[in-house]
Design an enzyme around this catalytic site. Sequence first.
Site, PDB file in Angstrom:
ATOM      1  N   LEU A 149      38.086  41.644  35.825  1.00  0.00           N
ATOM      2  CA  LEU A 149      39.260  41.549  36.682  1.00  0.00           C
ATOM      3  C   LEU A 149      40.259  42.659  36.380  1.00  0.00           C
ATOM      4  CD1 LEU A 149      39.703  37.691  36.474  1.00  0.00           C
ATOM      5  CD2 LEU A 149      38.664  39.000  38.330  1.00  0.00           C
ATOM      6  N   CYS A 150      39.789  43.886  36.358  1.00  0.00           N
ATOM      7  CA  CYS A 150      40.643  45.029  36.026  1.00  0.00           C
ATOM      8  C   CYS A 150      40.754  46.000  37.183  1.00  0.00           C
ATOM      9  CB  CYS A 150      40.089  45.758  34.811  1.00  0.00           C
ATOM     10  SG  CYS A 150      39.985  44.755  33.336  1.00  0.00           S
TER      11      CYS A 150
END
Length: 78
Positions: free
Chosen positions: A21-22
Amino acid sequence: MTAVRPLTKAAVVVVTSDKGLCGVLNAAALKEAYSVVQSLGLQKEAVSIYAFGKKAGEFFERRGYTVVERLENVRMTL
């Protein structure tokens, strides 16, 4: 005095994540790295990319740059 030589080659190290989730982090890092590479004013063949993270390698390969080294799935054990 030192003489100023024209820039003919460059190496750029780009750090991103492999996955997760970057998305915003990767997008910002890649945008800045691409801006730096373009500001050098060199042909694609004269720029060597060292990609730390899967996203960086994929990004620059899609754009035709030479990715010299790709480091993926590197984990640090504490």
